[in-house]
Design an enzyme around this catalytic site. Structure first.
Site, PDB file in Angstrom:
ATOM      1  N   GLN A 169      -3.433 -14.966  24.904  1.00  0.00           N
ATOM      2  CA  GLN A 169      -3.060 -14.154  23.451  1.00  0.00           C
ATOM      3  C   GLN A 169      -3.861 -12.675  23.686  1.00  0.00           C
ATOM      4  OE1 GLN A 169      -5.152 -16.112  20.302  1.00  0.00           O
ATOM      5  NE2 GLN A 169      -5.042 -13.853  18.958  1.00  0.00           N
ATOM      6  N   ASP A 170      -2.561 -11.892  23.742  1.00  0.00           N
ATOM      7  CA  ASP A 170      -2.386 -10.434  23.357  1.00  0.00           C
ATOM      8  C   ASP A 170      -3.286 -10.202  25.549  1.00  0.00           C
ATOM      9  OD1 ASP A 170      -2.981 -10.828  20.821  1.00  0.00           O
ATOM     10  OD2 ASP A 170      -4.866  -9.593  20.531  1.00  0.00           O
ATOM     11  N   ASP A 218       1.509 -13.419  20.659  1.00  0.00           N
ATOM     12  CA  ASP A 218       1.248 -11.731  20.229  1.00  0.00           C
ATOM     13  C   ASP A 218       0.942 -10.537  21.946  1.00  0.00           C
ATOM     14  OD1 ASP A 218       1.837 -12.189  17.473  1.00  0.00           O
ATOM     15  OD2 ASP A 218      -0.691 -12.061  16.986  1.00  0.00           O
ATOM     16  N   GLN A 278      -8.206 -13.148  21.393  1.00  0.00           N
ATOM     17  CA  GLN A 278      -7.575 -12.552  22.505  1.00  0.00           C
ATOM     18  C   GLN A 278      -8.286 -11.895  23.142  1.00  0.00           C
ATOM     19  OE1 GLN A 278      -9.328 -12.930  18.751  1.00  0.00           O
ATOM     20  NE2 GLN A 278      -8.263 -11.637  17.862  1.00  0.00           N
ATOM     21  N   ARG A 333       6.205 -10.937  15.719  1.00  0.00           N
ATOM     22  CA  ARG A 333       6.034 -11.163  14.045  1.00  0.00           C
ATOM     23  C   ARG A 333       5.378  -9.439  13.862  1.00  0.00           C
ATOM     24  NH1 ARG A 333       0.406 -14.931  12.855  1.00  0.00           N
ATOM     25  NH2 ARG A 333      -0.555 -13.971  15.392  1.00  0.00           N
TER      26      ARG A 333
END
Length: 504
Positions: free
Chosen positions: A320-321, A342, A298, A410
């Site tokens: 990520q993020d 994500d 993250q 998701r």
């Protein structure tokens, strides 16, 4: 922490006082009736006053509940997030007690719930146990408040009707002021900035943070021009910095870069290269980058909790993020968004329109997921709407596309809500389209939709068969997620000056 509980109770109490006769007369009607007792709420002004008194008496106790010098660095990072988020929650819940629309209140209560969940997430980021003092019933009390407030929206004159509004002649929504429309529509060399940032010393400041701290908040738009260059700093726009606009010299020309990440000791919330909670924030012609890389997990480039925030012709780069659309109302137009896992996530009311979404090559053991929306209560008005955008692989992913699966999203939380409408979906998108988070979690309670998408990845014949997944065929259903209706963009976007489309 007790102070937060009390103010949330305070807001819920006031909502009971105002609407009890029409909508809620029994605690049993609420999601968590055990937290609603006549002796606590009473549906009477006297009990409301008692709640205020209890809040004041508890406030001093919560200020001294944690000894920051006696805990680990990672615990301290999580607690510092919580202190900031508690203050934000108090402010948001406090606003719902004023003479405001029910829709505004629902947005702020949803944001307050996001704050509380984010507070807990800071501890789980580091695999720490959530402290017992945070295991109180704050989120449940907020859920009750959301239910109470939503019950009044249906019959209120404040119901969103932005979808019936026309675009203004210059193509901007009406919540963007004439001056902001000019600022967003004009070439940057014609903008008379209040402050100029330049690394070579030719401006008022050499760093963006110094200029932001020197900015003046008020009803008038305050403009900071950041000249071309790479600025290595983590920039924070606080709640008091309202009506701030930061404009650069273009994507890839003005670059703000940071590398904070969870592996190296930042929480996800605290890792952002640029964070903003100042209302009516505008960012234009800038790239925001987090260079931590995929192995650091993250690592946020932009985090926005700014209500009525607008991001126009910006780049957001990470893995990520990348883009944390944390809370409140947000609009993205003509932006480039890069990531892997994500990488568009959060619990805001957000429309991403006419943007390029680039999916990168992840680590060998990862799958790509474009979105992870965080709606945790069915009465929240939040969700991610991606409209008229392009989702495609970067060159590094394209080379290995056949061996890495990529999905549209998701379910991060139980009531996750995301739609893709009239987008061009590249061949990278797996036939199933969507990925489970953890087994059957949220598959019946989420809302995922696709409407008239095109491209090699748009075929829905092999999509997941979850109860919460929908191939949207009705324009009426799709209109619920447009700028005009979902974001109520007709009420505030015209004041910003960014171009937008209210309908489909």
């Amino acid at each position: 922490m007790a102070c937060l509980v009390l103010l949330v109770i305070l807001c819920a109490t006031l909502q009971f006082v105002v609407h009890e006769a029409t909508h809620f007369t029994k605690c049993s009607q609420l999601p968590y009736p055990e937290l609603c007792k006549d002796s606590d709420y009473g549906f009477r002004e006297s009990n409301f006053k008692n709640a205020v008194k209890y809040f004041k008496d508890s406030h001093h106790q919560c200020e001294n509940s944690v000894n920051l010098t006696a805990i680990t660095k990672r615990e301290r990072e999580a607690w510092m997030d919580c202190f900031a988020l508690i203050n934000e929650t108090i402010s948001k819940v406090g606003r719902c007690m004023k003479n405001v629309s029910e829709y505004d209140s629902q947005t702020w209560l949803s944001a307050a719930l996001a704050d509380q969940i984010t507070c807990r997430n800071g501890f789980t980021d580091f695999n720490l146990s959530v402290p017992w003092v945070l295991s109180l019933n704050m989120t449940k009390i907020l859920s009750n408040s959301l239910a109470i407030n939503k019950a009044n929206i249906g019959s209120s004159s404040s119901v969103i009707n932005g979808g019936n509004r026309r675009l203004l002649a210059d193509g901007f929504p009406y919540w963007v002021s004439p001056n902001d429309r000019w600022l967003l529509g004009s070439s940057n060399d014609k903008i008379n900035a209040d402050l100029v940032v330049a690394k070579d010393g030719s401006g008022d400041y050499k760093t963006i943070n110094d200029a932001v701290k020197a900015s003046k908040s008020g009803s008038k738009r305050f403009v900071i021009h950041v000249k071309a260059g790479v600025y290595s700093e983590n920039v924070e726009v606080t709640k008091s910095m309202k009506n701030l606009m930061i404009v650069g010299d273009g994507i890839g020309k003005t670059i703000v870069t940071g590398k904070k990440n969870v592996v190296d000791g930042s929480t996800t919330f605290g890792s952002a290269t640029l964070s903003t909670v100042g209302e009516k924030f505008i960012l234009k012609d800038i790239t925001i980058r987090n260079t931590a890389g995929p192995a650091k997990h993250q690592a946020v480039a932009l985090r926005s909790g700014a209500d009525f925030s607008v991001f126009y012709r910006c780049g957001f780069e990470g893995y990520q993020d990348t883009l944390y659309t944390h809370s409140n109302r947000q609009f993205y137009r003509n932006c480039d968004i890069y990531g892997t896992v994500d990488f568009i996530f959060g619990d805001s009311v957000v429309v991403i329109q006419n943007c390029n979404i680039f999916v990168r090559k992840p680590m060998s053991n990862q799958k790509n997921t474009v979105t992870a929306q965080g709606r945790s209560d069915p009465n929240e008005n939040t969700g991610i709407s991606i409209h008229n955008s392009v989702i495609k692989a970067t060159s590094d992913l394209k080379a290995v596309e056949g061996s890495i699966k990529s999905f549209l999203g998701r379910p991060w939380k139980k009531y996750s809500r995301t739609v893709f409408m009239k987008c061009n979906l590249g061949s990278l998108i797996a036939p199933a389209g969507w990925l489970e988070w953890d087994g059957n979690f949220a598959l019946n309670t989420l809302y995922y939709g696709e409407y008239k998408n095109t491209g090699a990845g748009a075929d829905t014949s092999e999509r997941v068969n979850w109860k919460g997944y929908h191939v949207i065929t009705s324009a009426t259903e799709a209109l619920k997620f447009t700028v005009g209706n979902f974001l109520s963009g007709g009420n505030w976007l015209p004041a910003t000056g960014v171009p937008f489309t209210l309908g489909l």
